[in-house]
Scaffold this motif. Structure first.
Motif, PDB file in Angstrom:
ATOM      1  N   VAL A  43      33.367 -19.006  15.055  1.00  0.00           N
ATOM      2  CA  VAL A  43      33.178 -20.449  15.270  1.00  0.00           C
ATOM      3  C   VAL A  43      34.515 -21.110  15.592  1.00  0.00           C
ATOM      4  CG1 VAL A  43      32.518 -22.620  14.158  1.00  0.00           C
ATOM      5  CG2 VAL A  43      31.125 -20.565  13.832  1.00  0.00           C
ATOM      6  N   ARG A  44      35.594 -20.678  14.916  1.00  0.00           N
ATOM      7  CA  ARG A  44      36.911 -21.243  15.201  1.00  0.00           C
ATOM      8  C   ARG A  44      37.361 -20.913  16.615  1.00  0.00           C
ATOM      9  NH1 ARG A  44      37.954 -19.965   9.683  1.00  0.00           N
ATOM     10  NH2 ARG A  44      38.783 -17.927  10.289  1.00  0.00           N
ATOM     11  N   GLN A  45      36.987 -19.695  17.088  1.00  0.00           N
ATOM     12  CA  GLN A  45      37.355 -19.334  18.460  1.00  0.00           C
ATOM     13  C   GLN A  45      36.596 -20.175  19.488  1.00  0.00           C
ATOM     14  OE1 GLN A  45      36.843 -15.104  18.982  1.00  0.00           O
ATOM     15  NE2 GLN A  45      38.305 -14.582  17.350  1.00  0.00           N
ATOM     16  N   LEU A  46      35.364 -20.558  19.130  1.00  0.00           N
ATOM     17  CA  LEU A  46      34.577 -21.393  20.031  1.00  0.00           C
ATOM     18  C   LEU A  46      35.072 -22.833  20.052  1.00  0.00           C
ATOM     19  CD1 LEU A  46      30.984 -20.103  19.141  1.00  0.00           C
ATOM     20  CD2 LEU A  46      32.306 -19.604  21.208  1.00  0.00           C
ATOM     21  N   MET A  47      35.811 -23.229  18.992  1.00  0.00           N
ATOM     22  CA  MET A  47      36.361 -24.596  18.896  1.00  0.00           C
ATOM     23  C   MET A  47      37.869 -24.510  18.691  1.00  0.00           C
ATOM     24  SD  MET A  47      33.419 -26.016  16.325  1.00  0.00           S
ATOM     25  CE  MET A  47      34.254 -27.570  16.079  1.00  0.00           C
ATOM     26  N   PRO A  48      38.628 -24.013  19.676  1.00  0.00           N
ATOM     27  CA  PRO A  48      40.067 -23.776  19.490  1.00  0.00           C
ATOM     28  C   PRO A  48      40.883 -25.045  19.285  1.00  0.00           C
ATOM     29  CG  PRO A  48      39.456 -23.522  21.796  1.00  0.00           C
ATOM     30  CD  PRO A  48      38.175 -23.663  21.038  1.00  0.00           C
ATOM     31  N   SER A  49      40.367 -26.179  19.774  1.00  0.00           N
ATOM     32  CA  SER A  49      41.160 -27.402  19.666  1.00  0.00           C
ATOM     33  C   SER A  49      40.887 -28.183  18.378  1.00  0.00           C
ATOM     34  CB  SER A  49      40.870 -28.314  20.873  1.00  0.00           C
ATOM     35  OG  SER A  49      39.508 -28.705  20.872  1.00  0.00           O
ATOM     36  N   TRP A  50      39.879 -27.758  17.621  1.00  0.00           N
ATOM     37  CA  TRP A  50      39.540 -28.500  16.388  1.00  0.00           C
ATOM     38  C   TRP A  50      40.510 -28.128  15.271  1.00  0.00           C
ATOM     39  CZ3 TRP A  50      37.693 -27.050  11.455  1.00  0.00           C
ATOM     40  CH2 TRP A  50      37.282 -28.123  10.666  1.00  0.00           C
ATOM     41  N   SER A  51      41.023 -29.128  14.570  1.00  0.00           N
ATOM     42  CA  SER A  51      41.992 -28.906  13.490  1.00  0.00           C
ATOM     43  C   SER A  51      41.378 -29.316  12.155  1.00  0.00           C
ATOM     44  CB  SER A  51      43.273 -29.711  13.745  1.00  0.00           C
ATOM     45  OG  SER A  51      44.136 -29.640  12.609  1.00  0.00           O
ATOM     46  N   SER A  52      41.261 -28.380  11.245  1.00  0.00           N
ATOM     47  CA  SER A  52      40.736 -28.702   9.911  1.00  0.00           C
ATOM     48  C   SER A  52      41.772 -29.470   9.086  1.00  0.00           C
ATOM     49  CB  SER A  52      40.335 -27.415   9.183  1.00  0.00           C
ATOM     50  OG  SER A  52      41.471 -26.569   9.013  1.00  0.00           O
ATOM     51  N   ALA A  53      43.047 -29.221   9.350  1.00  0.00           N
ATOM     52  CA  ALA A  53      44.095 -29.886   8.557  1.00  0.00           C
ATOM     53  C   ALA A  53      44.154 -31.376   8.842  1.00  0.00           C
ATOM     54  CB  ALA A  53      45.446 -29.239   8.845  1.00  0.00           C
ATOM     55  N   LYS A  54      43.862 -31.748  10.113  1.00  0.00           N
ATOM     56  CA  LYS A  54      43.978 -33.154  10.459  1.00  0.00           C
ATOM     57  C   LYS A  54      42.939 -34.021   9.760  1.00  0.00           C
ATOM     58  CE  LYS A  54      46.563 -33.116  14.741  1.00  0.00           C
ATOM     59  NZ  LYS A  54      46.622 -33.555  16.150  1.00  0.00           N
ATOM     60  N   GLY A  55      41.811 -33.405   9.397  1.00  0.00           N
ATOM     61  CA  GLY A  55      40.831 -34.150   8.620  1.00  0.00           C
ATOM     62  C   GLY A  55      41.406 -34.582   7.288  1.00  0.00           C
ATOM     63  N   TRP A  56      42.113 -33.666   6.661  1.00  0.00           N
ATOM     64  CA  TRP A  56      42.756 -33.995   5.388  1.00  0.00           C
ATOM     65  C   TRP A  56      43.876 -35.009   5.584  1.00  0.00           C
ATOM     66  CZ3 TRP A  56      41.088 -33.696   0.750  1.00  0.00           C
ATOM     67  CH2 TRP A  56      40.171 -32.701   0.385  1.00  0.00           C
ATOM     68  N   TRP A  57      44.633 -34.876   6.697  1.00  0.00           N
ATOM     69  CA  TRP A  57      45.693 -35.852   6.967  1.00  0.00           C
ATOM     70  C   TRP A  57      45.108 -37.258   7.079  1.00  0.00           C
ATOM     71  CZ3 TRP A  57      50.601 -35.858   6.233  1.00  0.00           C
ATOM     72  CH2 TRP A  57      51.337 -34.676   6.274  1.00  0.00           C
ATOM     73  N   HIS A  58      43.971 -37.368   7.765  1.00  0.00           N
ATOM     74  CA  HIS A  58      43.330 -38.673   7.923  1.00  0.00           C
ATOM     75  C   HIS A  58      42.957 -39.282   6.575  1.00  0.00           C
ATOM     76  CE1 HIS A  58      42.904 -39.473  12.202  1.00  0.00           C
ATOM     77  NE2 HIS A  58      42.670 -38.185  12.410  1.00  0.00           N
ATOM     78  N   VAL A  59      42.294 -38.501   5.735  1.00  0.00           N
ATOM     79  CA  VAL A  59      41.797 -39.065   4.481  1.00  0.00           C
ATOM     80  C   VAL A  59      42.939 -39.344   3.507  1.00  0.00           C
ATOM     81  CG1 VAL A  59      41.353 -36.871   3.282  1.00  0.00           C
ATOM     82  CG2 VAL A  59      39.948 -38.864   2.763  1.00  0.00           C
ATOM     83  N   VAL A  60      43.967 -38.464   3.516  1.00  0.00           N
ATOM     84  CA  VAL A  60      45.106 -38.688   2.614  1.00  0.00           C
ATOM     85  C   VAL A  60      45.882 -39.945   3.026  1.00  0.00           C
ATOM     86  CG1 VAL A  60      47.347 -37.785   1.885  1.00  0.00           C
ATOM     87  CG2 VAL A  60      45.337 -36.292   1.881  1.00  0.00           C
TER      88      VAL A  60
END
Length: 333
Positions: A43-60
């Protein structure tokens, strides 16, 4: 000295950990859904531009900005300049019962908390009068010397609880004498003592004490806290019991408080949940002849809210500039 002018807004800070927890749970549920859908690595290979870390950056960053926004709303003040101010008004000494019986819950959340709230609201009403606080149980002492510094008065009031005096009991007479000694030498006419208690006096002759201070021109008022039916006393998750194992029930002794007020030349009021009784007494005290009083007070506090709101705005802007996709060469996108 740092002071929070609108501390009620600080309750909003409880939303910060709540948001983090809710977001963490939602991320966990999302990851579980991805695992059910297929191989997470695929799934990560199918979505190479998606960043899981940035979600946390947004909420923090959002929570951090919200934190500074709430601090700004609470209006922090700083300053420690002492100045002398001359006013015309009365001197009022409040004698507050802090014995264990004041933990009874015939008022919400309990007698003592309700009394402290009423005193705090009274302080907000005062302008040129001076106020002092005596707390008592088996003995008494001056918690706050008579002052026109209302900010300090509310700070000292906030520290009061049933553990403030280790000796249990209800020495109303001793509290009245202690309060009478707490008036300033410059005050001679407009002096009043307000006793807030359930009236269960076990230690001394409070009526005689009220009569004694009344002879020196000090009026004594009483506010009865409690009910004639009585309430048990919560203590450490249980109910207070006597040496025989029986539950202790504390009842309002109105007769005692009426006699104290009569001897002191004042009046008695039974505290209600809506109108506690301080307002009508203060209205009566305001009819006394004003005296010229000089006080040393803290003043000229500097407002700090604009700095915290400015920090919050900057962090909000940074949070909005952070993109949702994985950065390649730039941090923001």
């Amino acid at each position: 000295m740092l002071y929070i002018a609108d501390a009620k807004f600080l309750w909003l800070l409880l939303l910060v950990p709540a948001v983090l927890i809710i977001y963490g749970i939602s991320r966990h549920l999302r990851n579980n859904a991805v695992r059910r859908f297929g191989d997470p690595a695929l799934v990560r290979q199918l979505m190479p531009s998606w960043s899981s870390a940035k979600g946390w950056w947004h909420v923090v960053l959002f929570c951090l900005a919200f934190f500074f926004f709430v601090i700004g709303l609470s209006r922090p003040l700083i300053g420690a300049k002492l100045s002398e101010r001359e006013t015309r008004g009365a001197e009022i000494m409040i004698c507050l019962d802090v014995s264990n019986s004041m933990l009874a819950q015939d008022y919400q959340p309990d007698r003592l908390s309700r009394a402290k709230l009423a005193i705090s609201r009274l302080v907000d009403r005062l302008h040129d009068d001076r106020i002092g606080l005596v707390i008592f149980a088996g003995t008494s002492f001056v918690q706050l010397p008579v002052t026109a510094d209302y900010i300090s008065a509310k700070m000292f009031l906030g520290e009061v609880d049933t553990g403030s005096i280790p000796i249990q009991g209800t020495a109303i007479g001793d509290a009245i004498i202690t309060a009478a000694r707490g008036f300033s030498p410059q005050s001679e006419k407009s002096r009043a003592i307000i006793v807030i208690s359930d009236g269960e006096n076990h230690e001394d002759d409070a009526v005689e004490a009220a009569k004694t201070v009344a002879e020196s021109g000090i009026k004594v008022y009483t506010i009865g806290v409690g009910s004639a039916e009585g309430e048990p006393i919560p203590m450490g998750g249980d109910l207070l019991k006597d040496k025989n194992g029986e539950i202790v029930v504390t009842r309002l002794n109105e007769q005692m408080l009426k006699e104290i007020a009569a001897a002191g030349g004042g009046s008695y009021v039974h505290a209600g949940n809506q109108e506690f009784g301080l307002n009508p007494i203060i209205d009566e005290i305001s009819m006394m002849e004003d005296e010229r009083l000089s006080s040393i007070v803290f003043e000229e506090y500097d407002e700090l809210y604009m700095y915290f709101l400015g920090i919050a705005l900057v962090i909000f802007v940074i949070e909005m500039l952070i993109g949702e996709r994985r950065a390649k060469r730039r941090i923001f996108r």
